[in-house]
Scaffold this motif. Structure first.
Motif, PDB file in Angstrom:
ATOM      1  N   LEU A   9       0.285   8.386  -4.907  1.00  0.00           N
ATOM      2  CA  LEU A   9       1.156   7.489  -5.648  1.00  0.00           C
ATOM      3  C   LEU A   9       1.533   6.277  -4.806  1.00  0.00           C
ATOM      4  CD1 LEU A   9       2.725   6.743  -8.134  1.00  0.00           C
ATOM      5  CD2 LEU A   9       4.544   8.302  -7.425  1.00  0.00           C
ATOM      6  N   GLN A  10       1.744   6.494  -3.518  1.00  0.00           N
ATOM      7  CA  GLN A  10       2.029   5.382  -2.614  1.00  0.00           C
ATOM      8  C   GLN A  10       0.827   4.429  -2.569  1.00  0.00           C
ATOM      9  OE1 GLN A  10       3.123   6.541   1.351  1.00  0.00           O
ATOM     10  NE2 GLN A  10       3.746   4.496   1.918  1.00  0.00           N
ATOM     11  N   MET A  11      -0.369   4.973  -2.537  1.00  0.00           N
ATOM     12  CA  MET A  11      -1.580   4.145  -2.537  1.00  0.00           C
ATOM     13  C   MET A  11      -1.721   3.389  -3.858  1.00  0.00           C
ATOM     14  SD  MET A  11      -2.875   4.364   0.401  1.00  0.00           S
ATOM     15  CE  MET A  11      -4.429   3.587   0.104  1.00  0.00           C
ATOM     16  N   GLU A  12      -1.428   4.043  -4.976  1.00  0.00           N
ATOM     17  CA  GLU A  12      -1.499   3.377  -6.277  1.00  0.00           C
ATOM     18  C   GLU A  12      -0.548   2.188  -6.337  1.00  0.00           C
ATOM     19  OE1 GLU A  12      -1.299   5.786  -9.911  1.00  0.00           O
ATOM     20  OE2 GLU A  12      -1.814   7.518  -8.666  1.00  0.00           O
ATOM     21  N   CYS A  13       0.684   2.396  -5.887  1.00  0.00           N
ATOM     22  CA  CYS A  13       1.679   1.315  -5.890  1.00  0.00           C
ATOM     23  C   CYS A  13       1.240   0.172  -4.984  1.00  0.00           C
ATOM     24  CB  CYS A  13       3.041   1.837  -5.431  1.00  0.00           C
ATOM     25  SG  CYS A  13       3.873   2.859  -6.635  1.00  0.00           S
ATOM     26  N   THR A  14       0.787   0.520  -3.796  1.00  0.00           N
ATOM     27  CA  THR A  14       0.350  -0.503  -2.844  1.00  0.00           C
ATOM     28  C   THR A  14      -0.822  -1.302  -3.400  1.00  0.00           C
ATOM     29  OG1 THR A  14       1.081   0.873  -0.998  1.00  0.00           O
ATOM     30  CG2 THR A  14      -0.447  -0.898  -0.475  1.00  0.00           C
ATOM     31  N   LEU A  42      10.545   5.616  -7.681  1.00  0.00           N
ATOM     32  CA  LEU A  42      11.639   5.036  -6.903  1.00  0.00           C
ATOM     33  C   LEU A  42      11.588   5.379  -5.414  1.00  0.00           C
ATOM     34  CD1 LEU A  42      14.093   3.239  -6.911  1.00  0.00           C
ATOM     35  CD2 LEU A  42      15.473   5.222  -7.532  1.00  0.00           C
ATOM     36  N   PRO A  43      11.408   6.652  -5.019  1.00  0.00           N
ATOM     37  CA  PRO A  43      11.336   6.930  -3.568  1.00  0.00           C
ATOM     38  C   PRO A  43      10.133   6.275  -2.890  1.00  0.00           C
ATOM     39  CG  PRO A  43      11.142   8.975  -4.837  1.00  0.00           C
ATOM     40  CD  PRO A  43      11.378   7.874  -5.804  1.00  0.00           C
ATOM     41  N   ILE A  44       9.048   6.129  -3.627  1.00  0.00           N
ATOM     42  CA  ILE A  44       7.855   5.471  -3.091  1.00  0.00           C
ATOM     43  C   ILE A  44       8.143   3.996  -2.850  1.00  0.00           C
ATOM     44  CG2 ILE A  44       5.463   4.817  -3.578  1.00  0.00           C
ATOM     45  CD1 ILE A  44       5.843   7.840  -3.061  1.00  0.00           C
ATOM     46  N   ILE A  45       8.774   3.349  -3.813  1.00  0.00           N
ATOM     47  CA  ILE A  45       9.121   1.935  -3.691  1.00  0.00           C
ATOM     48  C   ILE A  45      10.075   1.722  -2.521  1.00  0.00           C
ATOM     49  CG2 ILE A  45      10.311   0.016  -4.846  1.00  0.00           C
ATOM     50  CD1 ILE A  45       7.493   0.679  -5.923  1.00  0.00           C
ATOM     51  N   GLU A  46      11.049   2.589  -2.390  1.00  0.00           N
ATOM     52  CA  GLU A  46      11.997   2.478  -1.270  1.00  0.00           C
ATOM     53  C   GLU A  46      11.284   2.627   0.064  1.00  0.00           C
ATOM     54  OE1 GLU A  46      14.905   5.421  -2.317  1.00  0.00           O
ATOM     55  OE2 GLU A  46      15.978   4.048  -3.661  1.00  0.00           O
ATOM     56  N   GLN A  47      10.321   3.534   0.142  1.00  0.00           N
ATOM     57  CA  GLN A  47       9.549   3.732   1.373  1.00  0.00           C
ATOM     58  C   GLN A  47       8.699   2.502   1.678  1.00  0.00           C
ATOM     59  OE1 GLN A  47       9.794   6.210   3.551  1.00  0.00           O
ATOM     60  NE2 GLN A  47       8.278   5.295   4.871  1.00  0.00           N
TER      61      GLN A  47
END
Length: 85
Positions: A9-14, A42-47
């Motif tokens: 999910l972090q990779m998808e957002c990035t 939300l936690p991914i965006i904050e990270q």
């Protein structure tokens, strides 16, 4: 959300932000674009914000996020070799 699902999910957002570097979006907007729950994003965006990949605009009541272009510092040595004649 299980921790093994966080990295994809972090990779998808990035990748979404890198592919659209001028996009400014809310968590809810990202949720719709990625087909994920806002609570999971939300936690991914904050990270990503802590890592300096995203930048928060506005205030905490209605935050907007955008991609923060990485600063690339490159040292170049311009030493010129001169042959003695």
């Amino acid at each position: 959300m299980v921790s093994k699902e966080l990295i994809p999910l972090q990779m998808e957002c990035t990748m979404l932000f890198q592919s659209n570097p001028y996009m400014i979006e809310t968590v809810e907007g990202l949720s719709m674009k990625l087909g994920r729950k806002a609570d999971d994003i939300l936690p991914i965006i904050e990270q990503l914000e802590k890592q300096g990949i995203l930048e928060m605009l506005g205030d905490e009541i209605s935050p907007l996020y955008r991609y923060k272009e990485p600063k690339i510092i490159q040292d170049i040595d311009f030493v010129e070799e001169v042959d003695s004649i």
